[in-house]
Write a protein that holds these residues in place. Sequence first.
Motif, PDB file in Angstrom:
ATOM      1  N   PRO A  94      42.811 -79.973   4.732  1.00 42.58           N
ATOM      2  CA  PRO A  94      42.480 -80.867   3.629  1.00 42.58           C
ATOM      3  C   PRO A  94      41.330 -80.386   2.744  1.00 42.58           C
ATOM      4  CG  PRO A  94      41.507 -81.709   5.646  1.00 42.58           C
ATOM      5  CD  PRO A  94      42.286 -80.475   6.013  1.00 42.58           C
TER       6      PRO A  94
ATOM      7  N   THR B 195      54.642 -74.944   2.533  1.00 46.95           N
ATOM      8  CA  THR B 195      54.923 -75.507   3.856  1.00 46.95           C
ATOM      9  C   THR B 195      55.825 -76.737   3.743  1.00 46.95           C
ATOM     10  OG1 THR B 195      52.788 -74.696   4.666  1.00 46.95           O
ATOM     11  CG2 THR B 195      53.843 -76.460   5.939  1.00 46.95           C
ATOM     12  N   ARG B 196      55.457 -77.649   2.869  1.00 48.41           N
ATOM     13  CA  ARG B 196      56.260 -78.873   2.669  1.00 48.41           C
ATOM     14  C   ARG B 196      57.678 -78.552   2.229  1.00 48.41           C
ATOM     15  NH1 ARG B 196      55.108 -83.742  -0.084  1.00 48.41           N
ATOM     16  NH2 ARG B 196      55.516 -82.583  -1.975  1.00 48.41           N
TER      17      ARG B 196
ATOM     18  N   TRP C  15      50.161 -75.452   1.102  1.00 43.46           N
ATOM     19  CA  TRP C  15      50.704 -76.707   1.613  1.00 43.46           C
ATOM     20  C   TRP C  15      52.046 -77.025   0.953  1.00 43.46           C
ATOM     21  CZ3 TRP C  15      51.699 -79.809   5.175  1.00 43.46           C
ATOM     22  CH2 TRP C  15      52.084 -81.119   4.962  1.00 43.46           C
ATOM     23  N   GLU C  16      52.154 -76.801  -0.336  1.00 39.42           N
ATOM     24  CA  GLU C  16      53.428 -77.071  -1.030  1.00 39.42           C
ATOM     25  C   GLU C  16      54.533 -76.146  -0.517  1.00 39.42           C
ATOM     26  OE1 GLU C  16      54.254 -79.659  -2.919  1.00 39.42           O
ATOM     27  OE2 GLU C  16      52.214 -80.361  -2.547  1.00 39.42           O
TER      28      GLU C  16
ATOM     29  N   THR D  88      46.492 -80.824  13.461  1.00 40.53           N
ATOM     30  CA  THR D  88      47.663 -81.048  12.614  1.00 40.53           C
ATOM     31  C   THR D  88      47.198 -81.464  11.223  1.00 40.53           C
ATOM     32  OG1 THR D  88      47.850 -83.375  13.232  1.00 40.53           O
ATOM     33  CG2 THR D  88      49.140 -81.794  14.537  1.00 40.53           C
ATOM     34  N   TYR D  89      48.082 -81.251  10.286  1.00 37.21           N
ATOM     35  CA  TYR D  89      47.874 -81.784   8.944  1.00 37.21           C
ATOM     36  C   TYR D  89      49.206 -82.372   8.499  1.00 37.21           C
ATOM     37  CZ  TYR D  89      46.811 -82.432   4.074  1.00 37.21           C
ATOM     38  OH  TYR D  89      46.618 -83.011   2.842  1.00 37.21           O
ATOM     39  N   GLU D  90      49.230 -83.674   8.273  1.00 41.26           N
ATOM     40  CA  GLU D  90      50.442 -84.393   7.861  1.00 41.26           C
ATOM     41  C   GLU D  90      51.614 -84.058   8.779  1.00 41.26           C
ATOM     42  OE1 GLU D  90      51.108 -85.862   4.326  1.00 41.26           O
ATOM     43  OE2 GLU D  90      48.970 -85.990   3.917  1.00 41.26           O
ATOM     44  N   GLY D  91      51.348 -83.955  10.088  1.00 41.12           N
ATOM     45  CA  GLY D  91      52.397 -83.705  11.068  1.00 41.12           C
ATOM     46  C   GLY D  91      52.719 -82.246  11.326  1.00 41.12           C
ATOM     47  N   THR D  92      52.094 -81.342  10.592  1.00 43.65           N
ATOM     48  CA  THR D  92      52.329 -79.913  10.775  1.00 43.65           C
ATOM     49  C   THR D  92      51.230 -79.336  11.664  1.00 43.65           C
ATOM     50  OG1 THR D  92      53.381 -79.721   8.606  1.00 43.65           O
ATOM     51  CG2 THR D  92      52.518 -77.698   9.576  1.00 43.65           C
TER      52      THR D  92
ATOM     53  N   TRP E 114      46.249 -75.609  -1.526  1.00 45.33           N
ATOM     54  CA  TRP E 114      47.232 -76.636  -1.859  1.00 45.33           C
ATOM     55  C   TRP E 114      48.592 -76.017  -2.168  1.00 45.33           C
ATOM     56  CZ3 TRP E 114      46.443 -81.143  -0.072  1.00 45.33           C
ATOM     57  CH2 TRP E 114      45.146 -81.616   0.085  1.00 45.33           C
TER      58      TRP E 114
END
Length: 115
Positions: free
Chosen positions: A16, A29-30, A26-27, A56-60, A23
């Motif tokens: 975060p 990854t998402r 992260w995109e 974890t971050y947002e479940g990852t 970021w």
Amino acid sequence: MSAPLSILIVTDSFPPICGGSGWSTWELTRGLIARGHHVEVVKTDVAKVAGIFDGTYEGTRVTNYAIKAPDIPVVRNLIKNEQLWGGLAAYLTKRLREHEVDIVHAQHVRTTVPA
């Protein structure tokens, strides 16, 4: 659609607390997760305490691989770049022997050599 892949992203910037490159990681990854792939992240860090910390971050799953370096400009850069490589390469080798992945993706310059 092809079979889901197991992907390990190795990066030096991830949420975060990060800038734009974190970021965008992260995109990526998402997007891979949204397409059905299993993605885990290894993030490097220069911190006050060295170690390997799972979270974890947002479940990852995100593993923080931290090294300790003094706040002396030239010395800090040497440690966070060149000395990081050997330890991170050893950690990744061990991890890949224990948990097979299909793709290792080095997201940034600092992680390219060991990944």
